[in-house]
Scaffold this motif. Structure first.
Motif, PDB file in Angstrom:
ATOM      1  N   TRP A  28       0.833  -1.195   0.000  1.00 24.60           N
ATOM      2  CA  TRP A  28       0.000   0.000   0.000  1.00 24.60           C
ATOM      3  C   TRP A  28       0.872   1.251   0.000  1.00 24.60           C
ATOM      4  O   TRP A  28       1.958   1.252   0.556  1.00 24.60           O
ATOM      5  CB  TRP A  28      -0.880   0.041   1.257  1.00 24.60           C
ATOM      6  N   ARG A  29       0.335   2.315  -0.584  1.00 26.72           N
ATOM      7  CA  ARG A  29       0.986   3.629  -0.518  1.00 26.72           C
ATOM      8  C   ARG A  29      -0.102   4.645  -0.184  1.00 26.72           C
ATOM      9  O   ARG A  29      -1.197   4.609  -0.739  1.00 26.72           O
ATOM     10  CB  ARG A  29       1.660   3.987  -1.833  1.00 26.72           C
ATOM     11  N   CYS A  30       0.205   5.568   0.707  1.00 33.97           N
ATOM     12  CA  CYS A  30      -0.726   6.635   1.069  1.00 33.97           C
ATOM     13  C   CYS A  30      -0.386   7.860   0.228  1.00 33.97           C
ATOM     14  O   CYS A  30       0.714   8.395   0.313  1.00 33.97           O
ATOM     15  CB  CYS A  30      -0.614   6.970   2.553  1.00 33.97           C
ATOM     16  N   ASN A  31      -1.330   8.273  -0.602  1.00 39.53           N
ATOM     17  CA  ASN A  31      -1.089   9.402  -1.503  1.00 39.53           C
ATOM     18  C   ASN A  31      -1.680  10.706  -0.984  1.00 39.53           C
ATOM     19  O   ASN A  31      -1.991  11.605  -1.763  1.00 39.53           O
ATOM     20  CB  ASN A  31      -1.657   9.088  -2.893  1.00 39.53           C
ATOM     21  N   ASP A  32      -1.855  10.831   0.334  1.00 34.43           N
ATOM     22  CA  ASP A  32      -2.340  12.077   0.909  1.00 34.43           C
ATOM     23  C   ASP A  32      -1.293  13.169   0.690  1.00 34.43           C
ATOM     24  O   ASP A  32      -0.085  12.919   0.802  1.00 34.43           O
ATOM     25  CB  ASP A  32      -2.590  11.933   2.410  1.00 34.43           C
ATOM     26  N   GLU A  33      -1.770  14.363   0.369  1.00 31.34           N
ATOM     27  CA  GLU A  33      -0.867  15.497   0.197  1.00 31.34           C
ATOM     28  C   GLU A  33      -0.589  16.092   1.564  1.00 31.34           C
ATOM     29  O   GLU A  33      -1.503  16.363   2.339  1.00 31.34           O
ATOM     30  CB  GLU A  33      -1.487  16.522  -0.745  1.00 31.34           C
ATOM     31  N   LEU A  34       0.693  16.286   1.869  1.00 30.74           N
ATOM     32  CA  LEU A  34       1.119  16.759   3.182  1.00 30.74           C
ATOM     33  C   LEU A  34       1.925  18.039   3.051  1.00 30.74           C
ATOM     34  O   LEU A  34       2.549  18.296   2.014  1.00 30.74           O
ATOM     35  CB  LEU A  34       1.985  15.695   3.863  1.00 30.74           C
ATOM     36  N   GLU A  35       1.945  18.802   4.104  1.00 27.28           N
ATOM     37  CA  GLU A  35       2.839  19.959   4.171  1.00 27.28           C
ATOM     38  C   GLU A  35       4.264  19.423   4.346  1.00 27.28           C
ATOM     39  O   GLU A  35       4.461  18.348   4.902  1.00 27.28           O
ATOM     40  CB  GLU A  35       2.452  20.858   5.348  1.00 27.28           C
ATOM     41  N   PRO A  36       5.277  20.162   3.877  1.00 28.66           N
ATOM     42  CA  PRO A  36       6.660  19.653   3.958  1.00 28.66           C
ATOM     43  C   PRO A  36       7.086  19.207   5.355  1.00 28.66           C
ATOM     44  O   PRO A  36       7.707  18.167   5.511  1.00 28.66           O
ATOM     45  CB  PRO A  36       7.497  20.835   3.469  1.00 28.66           C
ATOM     46  N   SER A  37       6.722  19.968   6.386  1.00 24.67           N
ATOM     47  CA  SER A  37       7.150  19.583   7.739  1.00 24.67           C
ATOM     48  C   SER A  37       6.487  18.276   8.177  1.00 24.67           C
ATOM     49  O   SER A  37       7.108  17.451   8.837  1.00 24.67           O
ATOM     50  CB  SER A  37       6.824  20.702   8.740  1.00 24.67           C
ATOM     51  N   GLN A  38       5.215  18.055   7.803  1.00 23.71           N
ATOM     52  CA  GLN A  38       4.524  16.812   8.153  1.00 23.71           C
ATOM     53  C   GLN A  38       5.161  15.626   7.439  1.00 23.71           C
ATOM     54  O   GLN A  38       5.353  14.572   8.019  1.00 23.71           O
ATOM     55  CB  GLN A  38       3.052  16.887   7.757  1.00 23.71           C
ATOM     56  N   CYS A  39       5.474  15.800   6.158  1.00 22.33           N
ATOM     57  CA  CYS A  39       6.017  14.704   5.362  1.00 22.33           C
ATOM     58  C   CYS A  39       7.388  14.282   5.886  1.00 22.33           C
ATOM     59  O   CYS A  39       7.657  13.104   6.053  1.00 22.33           O
ATOM     60  CB  CYS A  39       6.105  15.108   3.892  1.00 22.33           C
ATOM     61  N   VAL A  40       8.231  15.255   6.145  1.00 23.08           N
ATOM     62  CA  VAL A  40       9.587  14.955   6.617  1.00 23.08           C
ATOM     63  C   VAL A  40       9.536  14.265   7.973  1.00 23.08           C
ATOM     64  O   VAL A  40      10.295  13.336   8.246  1.00 23.08           O
ATOM     65  CB  VAL A  40      10.434  16.242   6.670  1.00 23.08           C
TER      66      VAL A  40
END
Length: 182
Positions: free
Chosen positions: A69-81
């Motif tokens: 599985w892959r989660c394709n939710d769009e995140l803010e840069p700080s959340q993603c990192v």
């Protein structure tokens, strides 16, 4: 007669060679040269998901079990990192949100982050064939869920019943009543 005697001699030689090798083994040989077979009675624990929840979950196309599985939710840069090992730019104008490219290999990809407007379950889901699907729940209920913004009464229903007319982008969720299979 000679071939039978030669075969017996060879077998005797191999037997003696095996016994000699067994007699000269050490404790280190036992620990380093063992072949370890899988334990069929025990199951390996599933690894932790790289996300707590995901609205735009994608099952990768490989035909394997358990699926990936892959989660394709769009995140803010700080959340993603903070949450992901691999962050990639989402398609669209630059600079845009990021997508976590981490892959989870397991049976359960986890819960959705956003509550569906009709609640946790739906028996009569109507969805588009787009990816992700856009769904609506046609269940007639006693009262709409708190998240529903467009709750419409069902005409001529006694006692009064309601249908949530909101749409949700993503899977409709589990069924409220289990399938009856005979």
């Amino acid at each position: 007669m000679k071939s039978g005697m030669a075969t017996t001699s060879i077998l005797l030689f191999l037997l003696l060679a095996g016994l000699t090798a067994a007699a000269h083994r050490t404790a280190d040989d036992d620990t380093n040269n063992n072949i370890r077979l899988p334990n069929y009675g025990a199951q390996a624990p599933e690894p932790a998901r790289p996300w707590n929840c995901c609205d735009n979950i994608e099952m990768l196309p490989e035909k394997i079990f358990p699926p990936r599985w892959r989660c394709n939710d769009e995140l803010e840069p700080s959340q993603c990192v903070a949450a992901c090992k691999v962050c990639q730019e989402a398609p669209g104008p630059f600079p845009g949100p990021l997508i976590c490219s981490d892959v989870y290999w397991g049976v359960d990809p986890g819960p959705f982050c956003t509550e569906r407007p009709w609640g946790k379950c739906c028996d009569s889901a109507i969805c588009t064939k787009s990816i992700p699907p856009i769904c609506q729940c046609a269940d007639e209920v006693d009262s709409c869920a708190a998240a529903c913004k467009d709750c419409q009464p069902v005409e001529s229903s006694e006692p009064p019943r309601y249908v949530c007319q909101d749409q949700f982008t993503g899977q409709p969720g589990p069924r409220c009543t289990p399938d009856e299979q005979n």
